[in-house]
Write an enzyme that holds these catalytic residues in place. Structure first.
Site, PDB file in Angstrom:
ATOM      1  CG  LEU A 134      -1.797   1.101   1.333  1.00 10.54           C
ATOM      2  CD1 LEU A 134      -2.856   1.349   0.346  1.00 10.54           C
ATOM      3  CD2 LEU A 134      -2.517   1.146   2.993  1.00 10.54           C
ATOM      4  CD  GLU A 372      -0.156  -4.276   9.933  1.00 10.21           C
ATOM      5  OE1 GLU A 372      -1.445  -4.390  10.165  1.00 10.21           O
ATOM      6  OE2 GLU A 372       0.718  -5.103   9.674  1.00 10.21           O
ATOM      7  CD  GLU A 376       1.726  10.423  15.989  1.00 12.45           C
ATOM      8  OE1 GLU A 376       2.173   9.659  15.216  1.00 12.45           O
ATOM      9  OE2 GLU A 376       2.367  10.655  17.344  1.00 12.45           O
TER      10      GLU A 376
HETATM   11  N1  CAA Z   1     -12.885   0.681   6.527  1.00 17.67           N
HETATM   12  C1  CAA Z   1     -13.479   0.572   5.385  1.00 17.67           C
HETATM   13  N2  CAA Z   1     -13.570   1.836   4.956  1.00 17.67           N
HETATM   14  C2  CAA Z   1     -12.983   2.638   5.503  1.00 17.67           C
HETATM   15  C3  CAA Z   1     -12.603   2.671   6.891  1.00 17.67           C
HETATM   16  C4  CAA Z   1     -12.256   1.427   7.362  1.00 17.67           C
HETATM   17  N3  CAA Z   1     -11.806   1.389   8.505  1.00 17.67           N
HETATM   18  N4  CAA Z   1     -12.330   4.129   7.213  1.00 17.67           N
HETATM   19  C5  CAA Z   1     -12.764   4.853   6.285  1.00 17.67           C
HETATM   20  N5  CAA Z   1     -13.253   4.140   5.174  1.00 17.67           N
HETATM   21  C6  CAA Z   1     -13.745   4.566   3.983  1.00 17.67           C
HETATM   22  C7  CAA Z   1     -14.747   5.929   4.340  1.00 17.67           C
HETATM   23  O1  CAA Z   1     -15.990   5.455   4.441  1.00 17.67           O
HETATM   24  C8  CAA Z   1     -14.641   6.574   2.968  1.00 17.67           C
HETATM   25  O2  CAA Z   1     -15.330   6.078   1.968  1.00 17.67           O
HETATM   26  P1  CAA Z   1     -16.483   7.015   1.024  1.00 17.67           P
HETATM   27  O3  CAA Z   1     -15.651   8.198   0.701  1.00 17.67           O
HETATM   28  O4  CAA Z   1     -16.867   6.190  -0.054  1.00 17.67           O
HETATM   29  O5  CAA Z   1     -17.651   7.142   2.256  1.00 17.67           O
HETATM   30  C9  CAA Z   1     -13.312   6.245   2.808  1.00 17.67           C
HETATM   31  O6  CAA Z   1     -12.568   5.333   3.173  1.00 17.67           O
HETATM   32  C10 CAA Z   1     -12.463   7.614   3.063  1.00 17.67           C
HETATM   33  O7  CAA Z   1     -12.457   7.721   4.267  1.00 17.67           O
HETATM   34  P2  CAA Z   1     -11.656   9.256   5.022  1.00 17.67           P
HETATM   35  O8  CAA Z   1     -12.267  10.467   4.207  1.00 17.67           O
HETATM   36  O9  CAA Z   1     -11.824   9.097   6.436  1.00 17.67           O
HETATM   37  O10 CAA Z   1     -10.236   8.746   4.445  1.00 17.67           O
HETATM   38  P3  CAA Z   1      -9.059   9.532   4.601  1.00 17.67           P
HETATM   39  O11 CAA Z   1      -8.187   9.681   3.495  1.00 17.67           O
HETATM   40  O12 CAA Z   1      -9.063  10.697   5.437  1.00 17.67           O
HETATM   41  O13 CAA Z   1      -8.085   8.587   5.466  1.00 17.67           O
HETATM   42  C11 CAA Z   1      -7.189   7.452   7.608  1.00 17.67           C
HETATM   43  C12 CAA Z   1      -8.406   8.055   6.906  1.00 17.67           C
HETATM   44  C13 CAA Z   1      -7.547   7.067   8.805  1.00 17.67           C
HETATM   45  C14 CAA Z   1      -6.050   8.547   7.658  1.00 17.67           C
HETATM   46  C15 CAA Z   1      -6.731   6.417   6.612  1.00 17.67           C
HETATM   47  O14 CAA Z   1      -6.095   6.971   5.402  1.00 17.67           O
HETATM   48  C16 CAA Z   1      -5.554   5.538   7.319  1.00 17.67           C
HETATM   49  O15 CAA Z   1      -5.905   4.790   8.139  1.00 17.67           O
HETATM   50  N6  CAA Z   1      -4.441   5.913   7.212  1.00 17.67           N
HETATM   51  C17 CAA Z   1      -2.946   5.110   7.613  1.00 17.67           C
HETATM   52  C18 CAA Z   1      -2.612   4.236   6.425  1.00 17.67           C
HETATM   53  C19 CAA Z   1      -1.726   3.151   7.255  1.00 17.67           C
HETATM   54  O16 CAA Z   1      -2.191   2.333   8.097  1.00 17.67           O
HETATM   55  N7  CAA Z   1      -0.866   2.670   6.486  1.00 17.67           N
HETATM   56  C20 CAA Z   1       0.018   1.608   6.952  1.00 17.67           C
HETATM   57  C21 CAA Z   1       0.573   1.162   5.602  1.00 17.67           C
HETATM   58  S1  CAA Z   1       0.504  -0.804   5.760  1.00 17.67           S
HETATM   59  C22 CAA Z   1       1.925  -1.369   6.614  1.00 17.67           C
HETATM   60  O17 CAA Z   1       2.413  -0.734   7.653  1.00 17.67           O
HETATM   61  C23 CAA Z   1       2.103  -2.771   6.029  1.00 17.67           C
HETATM   62  C24 CAA Z   1       3.361  -3.544   6.435  1.00 17.67           C
HETATM   63  O18 CAA Z   1       4.188  -3.814   5.527  1.00 17.67           O
HETATM   64  C25 CAA Z   1       3.579  -3.889   7.948  1.00 17.67           C
END
Ligand code: CAA
Length: 389
Positions: A134, A372, A376
């Site tokens: 991702l 993940e 924050e």
């Molecule tokens: N499940 C399903 N859908 C969700 C959701 C969830 N938990 N949370 C939000 N959504 C949906 C919303 O319903 C919305 O959809 P619609 O517009 O169609 O209604 C859409 O997603 C966007 O929602 P937001 O406007 O709230 O999204 P945002 O862009 O503001 O982001 C965020 C919210 C919480 C910041 C999110 O982007 C996030 O969690 N970011 C962190 C990403 C992350 O965890 N990255 C880790 C990388 S992976 C990793 O580390 C892997 C590894 O190798 C170990």
């Protein structure tokens, strides 16, 4: 709304099966991981034979139904096993949890029967390893800002872009890759693709050198005109972002379990040392300064474990659990950071040496506040749940 109002009580007793899995994981960790965790860390690799053994024990598809090659156990059982594995070796823990939570789980939840049969089965049985792609050089917390693209081409898609910080990236057989199909649609223009190792145009870039969890590889993945058929699209073409976030909700429970496991290592090592080491004519464990650190560690670990179990139980019951998973990860990663700091303090100068495990716990702990979803971002998810519509 999360369970702050207290409705989501749950039964704390473990079933016989859960206890059996816990004992099996504990035995494997003590015998196969603990004696070699420092070596894995120093060499920067958990050997493939260890990953295969996790597969033979049924841990690489632990919560995937046996119909698809997994062990068919619940999420609570999975976090019990993860705590034990991480207590011995956090690098092994994240290899297992990235594979199970971030690849097997979304394939189970969003895959077609054909995709489950072809991709999930060998992954859940542990024959193959998966990774979740991702993040990008310019898109971490703001995952929707990704620039990797997927262009429609005949009956398939052409992927271009670079993915960063990919756990298991160097050796995965299957990658779950997120890419923009239509940048104008922002998060609604993101799709998820299953890409196999060996697909032309898919290569592994540089391997990262890290502070901790050094035995697990973190790689860059490169896609250059990489063609994937329509049959490898997971879910609908506009559902990729939701698949990613829903997957991460589950992944965050596994990182909370990892933090609990590392914190337990800090506690158990600290207690062992405090009982042996003497200063000023008595065991250092007889000093209140040390006792308080140990009491705080034990209390924090128990509270973090309960949050983790609760989020896992909510997932098992099919309830909405995202904010609860965020609470568990936020709290558990905070607990392990303090436990790791105090563990080094209890060991004193020896804690700073690579001859003892305390410094490894300290290095391994930090990532739980970042991957993940950072602490924050966890607060953002929890606050949104409290204050949102
Ligand atoms: N499940 C399903 N859908 C969700 C959701 C969830 N938990 N949370 C939000 N959504 C949906 C919303 O319903 C919305 O959809 P619609 O517009 O169609 O209604 C859409 O997603 C966007 O929602 P937001 O406007 O709230 O999204 P945002 O862009 O503001 O982001 C965020 C919210 C919480 C910041 C999110 O982007 C996030 O969690 N970011 C962190 C990403 C992350 O965890 N990255 C880790 C990388 S992976 C990793 O580390 C892997 C590894 O190798 C170990």
């Amino acid at each position: 709304m999360t369970t702050v109002t207290g409705e989501a009580a749950f039964d704390l007793s473990l079933t016989e099966e859960q206890q059996l899995v816990q004992r099996t994981a504990r035995g494997f960790a003590a015998e196969r991981l603990l004696p070699r965790a420092a070596e894995f860390d120093q060499k920067g690799e958990v050997p493939t034979e260890i990953v295969r053994e996790l597969g033979s024990l049924g841990f690489m598809g632990i919560n995937i139904p046996d119909e698809w090659g997994g062990s068919g156990l619940d999420m609570v059982t999975y976090v019990l096993a993860l705590e034990e594995i991480n207590r011995a070796c956090a690098s092994t823990g994240v290899i297992m949890s990235s594979h199970v939570s971030l690849v097997c789980d979304p394939l189970l939840r969003f895959g077609s029967p054909e995709q489950k049969s072809r991709f999930l089965r060998p992954l859940a049985s542990g024959e193959q390893l998966g990774c979740f792609a991702l993040s990008e050089p310019g898109a971490g917390s703001d995952a929707a800002a990704m620039r990797s693209s997927a262009r429609r081409d005949g009956d398939g898609w052409v992927l271009n872009g670079t993915k960063n910080f990919i756990t298991n990236g160097a050796r995965a057989d299957v990658a779950l890759v997120f890419a923009q199909t239509d940048p104008a649609q922002k998060h609604r223009g993101i799709a998820a693709f299953i890409v196999e190792r060996g697909t032309p145009g898919f290569s592994v870039g540089k391997l990262e050198h890290k502070l901790g969890i050094r035995g697990s590889d973190t790689a860059q993945l490169i896609f250059q005109d990489c063609r994937v058929p329509d049959a490898h699209l997971l879910g609908a073409a506009d559902e990729g972002f939701k698949i990613a976030l829903a997957t991460l909700d589950g992944g965050r429970i596994s990182i909370a379990a990892q933090a609990v496991g590392i914190a337990r290592a800090c506690l158990e090592d600290s207690v062992g040392y405090a009982k042996e080491r003497e200063a000023f004519g008595q065991r250092i464990g007889d000093f209140q300064a040390i006792q308080w650190m140990i009491a705080d560690m034990a209390t924090g670990i128990d509270a973090a474990r309960l949050l983790t179990w609760r989020a896992a139980a909510m997932k098992d019951r099919g309830e909405r659990y995202g904010p609860d998973a965020a609470m568990a990860k936020l709290f558990a990663s905070d607990v392990v950071m303090k436990a790791a700091r105090d563990c080094i303090q209890i060991f004193g100068g020896y804690g700073y040496l690579t001859d003892f495990p305390a410094e490894r716990h300290y290095r391994d702990a930090k990532i739980t506040e970042i991957y993940e979803g950072t602490s924050e971002i966890m607060k953002l998810v929890i606050a949104e749940d409290m204050l949102g519509e």
